[in-house]
Design an enzyme around this catalytic site. Structure first.
Site, PDB file in Angstrom:
ATOM      1  N   PRO A 243       0.832  -1.217   0.000  1.00 40.87           N
ATOM      2  CA  PRO A 243       0.000   0.000   0.000  1.00 40.87           C
ATOM      3  C   PRO A 243       0.861   1.260   0.000  1.00 40.87           C
ATOM      4  O   PRO A 243       1.879   1.318   0.674  1.00 40.87           O
ATOM      5  CB  PRO A 243      -0.807  -0.116   1.296  1.00 40.87           C
ATOM      6  CG  PRO A 243      -0.149  -1.163   2.107  1.00 40.87           C
ATOM      7  CD  PRO A 243       0.629  -2.038   1.183  1.00 40.87           C
ATOM      8  N   GLU A 244       0.467   2.234  -0.782  1.00 40.93           N
ATOM      9  CA  GLU A 244       1.164   3.521  -0.790  1.00 40.93           C
ATOM     10  C   GLU A 244       0.418   4.484   0.130  1.00 40.93           C
ATOM     11  O   GLU A 244      -0.649   4.161   0.661  1.00 40.93           O
ATOM     12  CB  GLU A 244       1.229   4.063  -2.226  1.00 40.93           C
ATOM     13  CG  GLU A 244       2.087   3.188  -3.123  1.00 40.93           C
ATOM     14  CD  GLU A 244       3.218   3.966  -3.800  1.00 40.93           C
ATOM     15  OE1 GLU A 244       3.561   5.068  -3.343  1.00 40.93           O
ATOM     16  OE2 GLU A 244       3.758   3.447  -4.786  1.00 40.93           O
TER      17      GLU A 244
END
Ligand SMILES: [Zn+2]
Length: 296
Positions: A2-3
């Site tokens: 996940p960013e």
């Protein structure tokens, strides 16, 4: 992995359930994730009220009323889901299916709210995530946060700030922007997107963005704006998907970000009137997607 926009979406999804709730019990189903869980973890947080849910870079911060903060990182495959009397939801929207296999439920926050009890469940099949505990006063010197640059949202990330970091440096733009000491939480995808938006080449030397007097050139103003916008747009996309799905049936689906440059090798550049083709090059072991024709 996940960013930052996904982590922010998770934070916003969890906040209504966690903020203000009493953390009645912390259920630990194993002693470790990527690293051992904190010593006496449950005893140090149980019976406290959750004051706020915040975020630093890609870390979630669960602030307790007594001044302690739980630091949580989702690693590669971590996710939270909420189980309450009526709704069940997995905050955050990812490119791949989240696991709901209960054997990967490792940490469970049992919460008490005026309207009833709820459980926030941390599930992580690959166990690259981690949780730690620090006092709020220690956060600035916490190893993962000590050297972090400003967040890519908000006014601290300005052209003047970047000019100070870029003056006299010969690094390529791409690797400078991935340096967490320059900007916190900005990852490969959004660096590619921001460079495409601002028509800047990932291979350009950062010093060429700054005047001899150390002032930002116009293109550096454009870059700072593009970074903030690309992150804000992604957070907005995550937020709208979160709302839609909670309203529909209480379960969150997974939305696909629409990237303009990232992962578009061989496709026509989407810059109006450009006519170029997106290429992939490798810089410091990471893929960079860009258009040689309009990114200078
Ligand atoms: Zn182009």
């Amino acid at each position: 992995m996940p960013e930052l926009p996904e982590v922010e979406t998770v934070r916003r999804g969890l906040a209504p359930t966690m903020e203000g709730a009493l953390l009645q019990r912390l259920e630990l189903r194993r002693p470790d994730l990527r690293f051992p869980l904190p010593r006496d973890f449950a005893a140090r947080v149980e019976g406290r009220r959750i004051a706020a849910l915040s975020r630093r870079a890609k870390y979630l911060l669960i602030d307790l009323e007594d001044g302690a903060t739980v630091i949580a990182h989702l690693g590669m495959s971590g996710s939270f889901r909420i189980e309450a009397d009526a709704i069940e939801a997995t905050p955050g929207a990812f490119h791949h299916e989240r696991s709901k296999d209960e054997k990967h439920d490792h940490v469970i926050f049992h919460l008490q709210r005026p309207e009833g009890s709820a459980r926030v469940i941390y599930n992580d099949p690959r166990r690259f995530g981690f949780m730690d505990l620090a006092t709020r006063a220690q956060l600035d010197i916490y190893p993962a946060f000590r050297d972090l640059g400003p967040e890519p949202v908000g006014n601290l990330l300005s052209a003047d700030y970047l000019a100070g970091r870029f003056l006299g440096r010969s690094q390529p733009l791409k690797s400078a922007l991935l340096d967490q000491k320059v900007i916190a939480g900005l990852g490969n995808i959004y660096v590619c997107e921001a460079l495409w938006r601002s028509h800047l080449s990932p291979t350009r030397k950062v010093s060429t963005m700054v005047t001899k007097a150390g002032k930002p050139k116009p293109e550096l103003h454009l870059l700072a704006d593009s970074i903030r916008e690309v992150i804000a747009d992604a957070i907005l996309a995550g937020g709208s998907s979160l709302r839609d799905h909670i309203q529909a049936d209480g379960t969150l689906g997974y939305f696909q970000h629409s990237f303009r440059a990232y992962n578009r090798e061989g496709h026509a550049c989407l810059t109006e009137g450009c006519g170029g083709t997106v290429e992939r090059i490798v810089q410091s072991g990471r893929s960079t997607f860009y258009c040689q024709r309009c990114q200078k």
